[in-house]
Design a protein around this motif. Sequence first.
Motif, PDB file in Angstrom:
ATOM      1  N   ALA A 256    -101.064 111.548  14.081  1.00  0.00           N
ATOM      2  CA  ALA A 256    -101.936 110.431  13.705  1.00  0.00           C
ATOM      3  C   ALA A 256    -101.189 109.106  13.783  1.00  0.00           C
ATOM      4  O   ALA A 256    -101.678 108.129  14.366  1.00  0.00           O
ATOM      5  N   LEU A 257     -99.985 109.078  13.223  1.00  0.00           N
ATOM      6  CA  LEU A 257     -99.218 107.828  13.225  1.00  0.00           C
ATOM      7  C   LEU A 257     -98.755 107.476  14.640  1.00  0.00           C
ATOM      8  O   LEU A 257     -98.787 106.316  15.045  1.00  0.00           O
ATOM      9  N   ALA A 258     -98.351 108.514  15.396  1.00  0.00           N
ATOM     10  CA  ALA A 258     -97.852 108.265  16.753  1.00  0.00           C
ATOM     11  C   ALA A 258     -98.962 107.750  17.678  1.00  0.00           C
ATOM     12  O   ALA A 258     -98.678 107.041  18.651  1.00  0.00           O
ATOM     13  N   LEU A 259    -100.192 108.077  17.366  1.00  0.00           N
ATOM     14  CA  LEU A 259    -101.313 107.608  18.195  1.00  0.00           C
ATOM     15  C   LEU A 259    -101.445 106.085  18.141  1.00  0.00           C
ATOM     16  O   LEU A 259    -102.047 105.476  19.023  1.00  0.00           O
ATOM     17  N   LEU A 260    -100.894 105.488  17.098  1.00  0.00           N
ATOM     18  CA  LEU A 260    -100.992 104.028  16.971  1.00  0.00           C
ATOM     19  C   LEU A 260     -99.817 103.319  17.629  1.00  0.00           C
ATOM     20  O   LEU A 260     -99.778 102.096  17.668  1.00  0.00           O
ATOM     21  N   THR A 261     -98.843 104.091  18.104  1.00  0.00           N
ATOM     22  CA  THR A 261     -97.688 103.461  18.752  1.00  0.00           C
ATOM     23  C   THR A 261     -97.894 103.446  20.268  1.00  0.00           C
ATOM     24  O   THR A 261     -98.729 104.180  20.801  1.00  0.00           O
ATOM     25  N   ARG A 262     -97.116 102.617  20.926  1.00  0.00           N
ATOM     26  CA  ARG A 262     -97.216 102.528  22.380  1.00  0.00           C
ATOM     27  C   ARG A 262     -96.302 103.571  23.034  1.00  0.00           C
ATOM     28  O   ARG A 262     -96.662 104.231  24.002  1.00  0.00           O
ATOM     29  N   THR A 263     -95.153 103.760  22.415  1.00  0.00           N
ATOM     30  CA  THR A 263     -94.131 104.637  23.009  1.00  0.00           C
ATOM     31  C   THR A 263     -94.560 106.104  23.025  1.00  0.00           C
ATOM     32  O   THR A 263     -94.296 106.815  23.988  1.00  0.00           O
ATOM     33  N   TYR A 264     -95.206 106.546  21.943  1.00  0.00           N
ATOM     34  CA  TYR A 264     -95.504 107.974  21.817  1.00  0.00           C
ATOM     35  C   TYR A 264     -96.986 108.296  22.022  1.00  0.00           C
ATOM     36  O   TYR A 264     -97.422 109.399  21.709  1.00  0.00           O
ATOM     37  N   LEU A 265     -97.741 107.340  22.532  1.00  0.00           N
ATOM     38  CA  LEU A 265     -99.190 107.525  22.621  1.00  0.00           C
ATOM     39  C   LEU A 265     -99.580 108.746  23.454  1.00  0.00           C
ATOM     40  O   LEU A 265    -100.367 109.590  23.012  1.00  0.00           O
ATOM     41  N   ARG A 266     -99.014 108.855  24.653  1.00  0.00           N
ATOM     42  CA  ARG A 266     -99.434 109.968  25.532  1.00  0.00           C
ATOM     43  C   ARG A 266     -99.054 111.318  24.942  1.00  0.00           C
ATOM     44  O   ARG A 266     -99.846 112.264  24.933  1.00  0.00           O
ATOM     45  N   GLY A 267     -97.840 111.425  24.436  1.00  0.00           N
ATOM     46  CA  GLY A 267     -97.405 112.689  23.843  1.00  0.00           C
ATOM     47  C   GLY A 267     -98.275 113.067  22.650  1.00  0.00           C
ATOM     48  O   GLY A 267     -98.684 114.226  22.500  1.00  0.00           O
ATOM     49  N   ALA A 268     -98.576 112.057  21.812  1.00  0.00           N
ATOM     50  CA  ALA A 268     -99.393 112.326  20.629  1.00  0.00           C
ATOM     51  C   ALA A 268    -100.805 112.738  21.032  1.00  0.00           C
ATOM     52  O   ALA A 268    -101.390 113.650  20.435  1.00  0.00           O
ATOM     53  N   ALA A 269    -101.344 112.053  22.046  1.00  0.00           N
ATOM     54  CA  ALA A 269    -102.714 112.381  22.478  1.00  0.00           C
ATOM     55  C   ALA A 269    -102.775 113.795  23.057  1.00  0.00           C
ATOM     56  O   ALA A 269    -103.713 114.551  22.770  1.00  0.00           O
ATOM     57  N   TRP A 270    -101.771 114.167  23.846  1.00  0.00           N
ATOM     58  CA  TRP A 270    -101.761 115.539  24.388  1.00  0.00           C
ATOM     59  C   TRP A 270    -101.567 116.576  23.278  1.00  0.00           C
ATOM     60  O   TRP A 270    -102.169 117.645  23.295  1.00  0.00           O
ATOM     61  N   LEU A 271    -100.689 116.241  22.328  1.00  0.00           N
ATOM     62  CA  LEU A 271    -100.496 117.165  21.195  1.00  0.00           C
ATOM     63  C   LEU A 271    -101.791 117.335  20.401  1.00  0.00           C
ATOM     64  O   LEU A 271    -102.173 118.452  20.025  1.00  0.00           O
ATOM     65  N   GLY A 272    -102.460 116.204  20.163  1.00  0.00           N
ATOM     66  CA  GLY A 272    -103.734 116.254  19.443  1.00  0.00           C
ATOM     67  C   GLY A 272    -104.759 117.074  20.202  1.00  0.00           C
ATOM     68  O   GLY A 272    -105.465 117.900  19.612  1.00  0.00           O
TER      69      GLY A 272
END
Lengths: 180, 151
Positions: free
Chosen positions: B61-77
């Motif tokens: 959830a927190l990583a989805l708001l960052t630019r650096t980890y957006l893609r990884g977080a979205a795929w994980l989600g």
Amino acid sequence: MSISAQIARLCLCALLVSVGLAVVRGLPSLAASDSTSAEPGACRAPAQPDANSSVRFIDQDQAKTLVGAPGVVFVDCRPRAEFELGHVSGAVHLDPTGHGAKDGDRALPHAPLDLLSRASTVITYCDAQAQCERSLLLAARLREAGLRDVRVLEDGMPAWLAHGYPAESGICAQCEADQP
Amino acid sequence: MTQAIRWSVRVGFCALFVWAGWTKLLDPGAFAADISHYRVLPEKLVPPLAVGLPVLECVVALALLTRTYLRGAAWLGAGMLALFAAAMAQAKLRGIDLDCGCFGREIADPVSWGKVALNGGLAMLAAWVACSAHDSVSGLPEPPPEAANRT
């Protein structure tokens, strides 16, 4: 940064926080968490009964004294094949998950319900696996249907057979009658 | 326009995952029982998963708001949502009647085919966020504001 590196870092971060939480708070116990069970995988009354819970349990010895008693009906919630292999003497078959092909259809067959509505005490049982969900589910539905005294047999059919309490086998004639 | 939609979806997912993770973290014992009711994992794996999964939801959830980890977080989600949908589908197919445990025990939330479809749809939406983020995050850098004004 590549996607796999991002995912690895996020998982590592979650892992570290999880380990920290587990160290501080300890890992959860299945026994303490399930309100319908005293130990994992068991079919027992909780050590501290929930006052709001409508589900009541009955132990094996008590239930045995009620076999054949007037107004008492045992209900086998297991699949029909298991019922036919062996069930509590005089029990009727009613699988709460086996009726209603459509999603969300919670209707129970009318024939056993008519019989149960005339009973003073109904005792549900299943194979006692995974917190005896079938017996609990059926007990809850029967309570919803207006039956007052519905109990769940602790430890279910495996313990009943292990005790050598009255049991019988044979084709489920009433199941044939329930078929549409 | 697409940027605004994507940002809204990211914030929505962030709220969803924080809510789901936080309610489970408040009562990990209840979540452990909910996991065990799916009857897919050995009992020994359930308690660690009951702690780890909500934490991962919060981290995503927190990583989805960052630019650096957006893609990884979205795929994980997306992966988690697809996994939840698969777990619910197998429970429905096996005739197990249970609460999904998605938001703790405060909300009675029985598993249904509608819920399976909802999780599948959300997984696809999260995958869309991951794919669409590819251009803006790892592609060519956006022009500086003054360069954009000159043109």
